[in-house]
Design an enzyme around this catalytic site. Structure first.
Site, PDB file in Angstrom:
ATOM      1  N   THR A 284      -8.432 106.065 -54.394  1.00  5.23           N
ATOM      2  CA  THR A 284      -8.429 106.079 -53.225  1.00  5.23           C
ATOM      3  C   THR A 284      -6.972 105.573 -52.757  1.00  5.23           C
ATOM      4  O   THR A 284      -6.272 105.061 -53.357  1.00  5.23           O
ATOM      5  CB  THR A 284      -9.063 104.982 -52.435  1.00  5.23           C
ATOM      6  N   ASP A 285      -6.844 105.908 -51.346  1.00  7.80           N
ATOM      7  CA  ASP A 285      -5.513 105.347 -51.176  1.00  7.80           C
ATOM      8  C   ASP A 285      -5.781 104.087 -50.192  1.00  7.80           C
ATOM      9  O   ASP A 285      -7.170 103.566 -50.339  1.00  7.80           O
ATOM     10  CB  ASP A 285      -4.747 106.335 -50.121  1.00  7.80           C
ATOM     11  N   TRP A 286      -4.625 103.429 -49.876  1.00  7.74           N
ATOM     12  CA  TRP A 286      -5.262 101.886 -49.421  1.00  7.74           C
ATOM     13  C   TRP A 286      -6.175 101.733 -48.349  1.00  7.74           C
ATOM     14  O   TRP A 286      -5.980 102.219 -47.393  1.00  7.74           O
ATOM     15  CB  TRP A 286      -3.563 101.624 -48.819  1.00  7.74           C
TER      16      TRP A 286
END
Ligand code: GLC
Length: 750
Positions: free
Chosen positions: A322-324
């Site tokens: 995932t991204d942040w």
């Protein structure tokens, strides 16, 4: 294959039986429909198979967890003690008790190599020698334009600047140096390249892309990846890259980061998937997911994108991270889940393998519960864990790490020279009235403007710190534009802010450095693409002195400047040229370097006229109903040189594969050596989907000495001429095509 079909049929039957007898009371209709039923698509190596056979569920969910290093450090996240200090209790809790398998980035700013050595060896000691499974941590870092979180590393132009070179060889060199210096920091995984196509000038991450065209972008991207990965990512001088951000992240409706995007399937496949497909075919082993929502569905929970497209159609077998904080944002921003636990279930069942959670250590605990409650099937967990372990094995993490002190070529003169070459080739000469450039080195040159004295503005975000604004972490010894000009010219005049006009009286020419200061992501959202008023006013006041004004625009995206273009004698555009940007600009202004940059995007004249080069016929209809509405400041592919080129003898023939063979002669008709980018555009005159007025189908950068000619040939295939048709499939249609190279064109029927 037969085994898999049988197994999946059994699995579906089992699920239906369980569902019917209420054994999965927690499973809602929505969760059932989103549950991933795909049989693992990974190749189990003996090591992975052996490890997985011994792993508990707690081991496995730990592997799927990625935390920021703040969670291992003394202090609170975003407020750590400086210099960074690891906390032994946190190390034990996170790495040994929770068995977290991946850590990312730095604690707010770049570290020295010595600091990285301590951090990496300490973390791996806990993971390998104290954790029950002994599985090493996979450490990932944002290495965006060099190893920008390691002090003193070589910093190249940002991607948009690299695309401005149109030189894939420089992208390979950037990748080689970045891989070497990232591994020299003890880190085997880089969160780059950005493969999003940069088609919206307003978007604050445009400078992180390789521009608006899929062919230019995928050529630069796969070249960079080859530099980064080589032929084997277990090589201690190579790293795993990370395709990002999959998919459709760069074209939000409002041009603001992470706001909603509407991207129909046809456009998604035509413009935004090709760079990712090229990267997958080039051996990408990890992908980071788009934080945004596309067509009302957050990509992090969209199985059609994460499994049906990414895995089944595009053939990606690596790990998806995932991204942040994006699982948490499913609750607080997208509001598709009532709480973090439900969001975890949705994202993992949609095909996420690793969660960058990155400050929330509850993730593995909640995921374990979801498996025990039957919301997330064990097969989904095993699929993710096998992918993660496979990447760790491919990176050689189970072998002893090459001693970090042996990386003696870190920030070598050769690497710096490579970064300077890239910076020089990234600079675009957009205007040069009466060949006022290059400037005589003995002329009195006034150098002013906000970007003249800022090294940070040459680098942009992801430099020393996330936003790139803190001078504390700048590379020692690198020059601003002013400092480089003072080195290059014998009489440079400076002026305090507000005194520029007065100082102009002593100058023969004026260099005004304007543009943007560093930013990335949402801090870079703007409400107006025009350059700031104070910059426009400064330039106009200097133009009023009657002295020749040379504009140097240092920026991450094409800030509109129409009101000051005509009265400027010359204009250079630098899309974040990196640590060597100062000398690169000075060398071009003095003529030591012949500029060869070309625009990788269409540069708009006004904020309300944002068009890309591959626009459609309808975009040509002007307000007066003429067909000349396309009127940018500077076109995609445009850029001047200190020499001149002539194109002759364009020959266009059908080839045996149903495509087109093109040859053309290009001559350097000027007085100095130059690098010219030959660009081959093809126009499909009539098609079942409205055709672009033209598409870039081949390009090549060639160096020509004064008077030298070269005849160059290109083979354009039917696949190159294909487009995504009404059935949302790639098709080729026979018909009439126009092939254009520079001012020449020929028609051909296929
Ligand atoms: C950021 C960015 C992504 C980066 C990641 C880790 O939010 O979107 O490009 O790699 O988080 O820092």
């Amino acid at each position: 294959m037969m085994f898999n079909i049988l197994k999946s049929t059994c699995l579906i039957l089992l699920l239906l039986i369980l569902a019917s007898c209420g054994a999965q009371k927690e499973l809602t209709e929505n969760q059932l429909s989103s549950t991933v039923l795909d049989i693992p698509t990974y190749n189990m190596t003996p090591l992975v198979k052996d490890l997985m056979a011994k792993m508990t569920l707690a081991d496995k969910v730990g592997e799927m967890t990625q935390l920021n290093i703040d969670m291992l450090s003394v202090g609170e996240p975003y407020n750590l003690v400086i210099p960074n200090k690891l906390d032994t209790a946190k190390l034990r809790n996170i790495l040994v008790d929770l068995k977290v398998g991946s850590i990312l980035n730095c604690g707010g700013h770049s570290y020295t190599r010595a600091q990285w050595k301590n951090i990496i060896t300490t973390i791996q000691d806990y993971a390998v020698n104290k954790k029950s499974t002994g599985i090493p941590v996979l450490y990932g870092v944002d290495a965006i334009h060099g190893t920008n979180y390691t002090r003193g590393a070589t910093l190249f132009p940002q991607q948009l600047g690299q695309a401005s070179t149109w030189n894939p060889e420089l992208a390979i060199e950037c990748g080689e140096v970045t891989a070497y210096e990232t591994r020299a920091s003890g880190i085997p995984w880089a969160f780059s390249p950005v493969l999003d196509i940069g088609r919206d000038a307003r978007w604050p991450r445009l400078w992180e892309t390789y521009g608006e065209d899929p062919l230019l972008a995928k050529t630069m991207a796969t070249s960079y990846m080859y530099g980064m990965q080589g032929d084997d990512i277990s090589d201690p001088e190579k790293v795993a890259t990370c395709m990002k951000h999959f998919l459709g992240y760069s074209v939000t409706l409002r041009g603001k980061d992470r706001t909603q995007a509407w991207v129909p399937t046809r456009q998604l496949l035509e413009y935004f998937a090709p760079t990712f497909q090229a990267a997958i075919d080039a051996g990408a082993r990890t992908v980071m997911i788009n934080s945004g929502e596309m067509n009302g569905i957050p990509v992090h929970v969209n199985k059609e994108i994460l499994v049906d497209l990414l895995r089944n159609k595009m053939g990606f077998t690596g790990l998806a991270v995932t991204d942040w904080e994006d699982i948490g944002y499913l609750v607080s921003r997208h509001r598709v889940a009532k709480d973090f636990k439900e969001a975890i279930g949705q994202a993992i069942n949609a095909g996420i393998d690793m969660a960058m959670v990155p400050l929330d250590a509850s993730f593995p605990v909640l995921l374990k519960e979801l498996v025990e409650e039957g919301v997330v099937p064990m097969s989904r967990i095993d699929e993710s864990v096998a992918r993660i372990l496979l990447v760790k094995e491919e990176l050689g993490l189970f072998e002893p790490m090459k001693p970090l002190d042996t990386y003696t070529e870190f920030a070598s003169a050769k690497s710096q020279a490579s970064a300077l070459a890239a910076a020089e080739e990234s600079i675009i000469l957009a205007k040069n009235d009466n060949n006022i450039l290059p400037l005589d080195k003995n002329k009195r040159i006034l150098v002013v403007g906000p970007n003249a004295t800022s090294l940070n503005s040459l680098n942009g975000g992801w430099t020393g710190t996330w936003q790139g604004t803190d001078t504390t972490y700048n590379t020692p010894g690198k020059m601003t534009i002013l400092e480089a000009m003072q080195e290059e010219f014998s009489s440079i005049i400076t002026a305090e802010a507000g005194q520029e006009v007065r100082a102009a009286s002593r100058a023969d020419a004026i260099v005004v450095c304007i543009g943007e200061m560093p930013y990335t992501e949402k801090p870079g959202d703007i409400d107006d693409l025009d350059l700031d008023d104070d910059q426009i006013e400064l330039v106009k006041s200097l133009q009023a002195t009657g002295k020749p004004v040379i504009l140097v625009a240092v920026e991450g995206r094409p800030r509109t400047m129409n009101s000051i273009v005509d009265e400027s004698a010359a204009i250079l555009v630098a899309f974040l040229p990196g640590d060597e940007g100062g000398p690169a600009i000075a060398n071009i202004l003095s003529g030591d370097t012949n500029p060869s940059g070309r625009f990788p995007i269409t540069y708009p004249k006004s904020s309300n006229d944002l068009v890309t080069y591959d626009h459609k016929g309808t975009d040509l209809v002007h307000r007066d109903f003429s067909m000349d509405a396309f009127n940018p400041q500077w076109e995609f592919g445009y850029g001047l040189s200190y020499t001149t080129y002539d194109y002759t003898n364009l020959i266009v023939l059908p080839n045996l594969n149903g495509g087109i063979d093109v040859s053309v002669t290009v001559s350097n008709t000027g007085t100095q050596t130059g690098k010219e980018t030959v660009q081959v555009y093809v126009s499909d005159l009539v098609a079942s989907i409205t055709p672009s007025v033209k598409r870039l189908r081949a390009f090549e950068k060639v160096e020509l000495a004064a008077g030298e000619s070269q005849t160059l040939s290109y083979s354009i295939t039917k696949e190159d001429l294909s487009f995504v048709g009404r059935e949302n499939k790639w098709i080729f249609e026979k018909g009439d095509f126009k092939v254009a190279v520079a001012g020449l064109s020929e028609m051909i029927s296929l």
